[in-house]
Design a protein around this motif. Sequence first.
Motif, mmCIF file in Angstrom:
data_model
loop_
_atom_site.group_PDB
_atom_site.id
_atom_site.type_symbol
_atom_site.label_atom_id
_atom_site.label_comp_id
_atom_site.label_asym_id
_atom_site.label_seq_id
_atom_site.Cartn_x
_atom_site.Cartn_y
_atom_site.Cartn_z
ATOM 1 N N ASP A 90 0.836 -1.205 0.000
ATOM 2 C CA ASP A 90 0.000 0.000 0.000
ATOM 3 C C ASP A 90 0.868 1.251 0.000
ATOM 4 O O ASP A 90 1.985 1.232 0.491
ATOM 5 C CB ASP A 90 -0.838 0.055 1.286
ATOM 6 N N ASP A 92 0.067 3.864 1.722
ATOM 7 C CA ASP A 92 -0.242 4.666 2.905
ATOM 8 C C ASP A 92 0.622 4.354 4.117
ATOM 9 O O ASP A 92 0.322 4.795 5.226
ATOM 10 C CB ASP A 92 -1.719 4.506 3.257
ATOM 11 N N GLN A 94 0.839 1.701 5.745
ATOM 12 C CA GLN A 94 0.299 0.702 6.666
ATOM 13 C C GLN A 94 1.170 -0.545 6.599
ATOM 14 O O GLN A 94 1.278 -1.280 7.571
ATOM 15 C CB GLN A 94 -1.138 0.352 6.287
ATOM 16 N N ARG A 193 0.463 -4.171 11.790
ATOM 17 C CA ARG A 193 -0.023 -3.241 10.774
ATOM 18 C C ARG A 193 -0.355 -1.913 11.427
ATOM 19 O O ARG A 193 -1.077 -1.855 12.414
ATOM 20 C CB ARG A 193 -1.266 -3.804 10.085
ATOM 21 N N ARG A 196 -2.923 4.320 8.954
ATOM 22 C CA ARG A 196 -2.556 5.097 7.768
ATOM 23 C C ARG A 196 -1.693 6.288 8.143
ATOM 24 O O ARG A 196 -1.957 6.942 9.146
ATOM 25 C CB ARG A 196 -3.828 5.655 7.159
HETATM 26 MG MG MG Z 1 -4.319 1.021 3.441
#
Ligand code: MG
Length: 353
Positions: A90, A92, A94, A193, A196
């Motif tokens: 991703d 972002d 994450q 995880r 964001r």
């Molecule tokens: Mg994401």
Amino acid sequence: MLLSVVIPVLNEAETIPLMLERLRGALRGRTWEVLFVDDGSTDATPDILEQAAFADQRVKLLRFTRNFGHQAAVTAGLDFANGDAVVVMDADLQDPPELLPRMLALFEEGYDVVSPQRVSREAETMFKRWTSALFYRTLSRIADRPITPDVGDFRLFSRRAVIAIRSLREQHRYMRGMVAWLGMKEAILPFERRARAAGKTNYPLLRMLRFGWTAISSFSAFPLRISIAAGCILSGAGFLYLLRVVYMALWTTTLVPGWASVVALQCAFSGMILLALGGIGDYLARTYEEAKQRPLYVVTEVCNIATPQRSLPRAVILANQVTPAPISIDEFERPRRIAEEIPSYEPLARARG
Ligand code: MG
Ligand code: UDP
């Protein structure tokens, strides 16, 4: 050894500079390329990516004509990646870039797929965690092949695995199911995880539900078959009830009150029939869409990417090479500077005239 990092992006202007900086830090001393697939962004994302690509040859860019969806963007990235190992992540943050060296170590040990598994899901709502746990549990029961739970699209693939995945060109795509279907040697790496870095999710509830249903219907025919089982049970029960009614009519004087049971049965059966029809209709619609063999995505522009020699099935490449605007490369050479300047965005627009 070349590592390709594939990053699908939709309106991630705020996170891309940070992402690039952390990626550069994590991959210092290695040979790498990063392939951004712009999935029809409508904010400053395309310009930021272009600037980054002009400043650094290792930053490559594919731009779609419109939003084709996250899974199509990942597909395009895998189609164009040149690496001996390819990571999908991703934009972002994450998925932490700092995990890449450990993933590469596992790849070097001979694994074809390295799957980081989410052990904690910081900043995810209770609702999301529970629904996701329930979803994975159900899916693993009914899917054709067991799908590794709590693994998203953040994964490393060996070149062999990428070649294999490229050959799967179905319309309704669920990458995690495809990986399970391929059954290549997989290593699982637990990680935390994060939330964001900025911006908001592109997967609101409804889209998430649709994605979940794609996963189920692409990798399981169970919902189609469930109506057969339900039909058998209900008609069996209905037949027994009929025997009782016949017995009562012939050998007793009891009046069959009837109304309530007829209405109840009517409701239950019509509901079941409609549900089954809906399910069958959905599979039919998907078969119809598949039969059209439409391309999965349309690329309108590329940057730092040679158009591939091999033909890509189900893809339209109208690849215009974007060439650098006359700006001073020095301005963008240091990653920190990009991180500082790009969020403001203004100076870049001026620099490009
Ligand atoms: Mg994401
Ligand atoms: N994304 C995309 N196209 C879409 C939706 C999302 O390319 O239609 C990208 C998005 O920019 C991000 C990644 O796919 O890099 C995952 O999306 P997001 O972070 O919004 O999903 P979440 O992590 O919340 O499930």
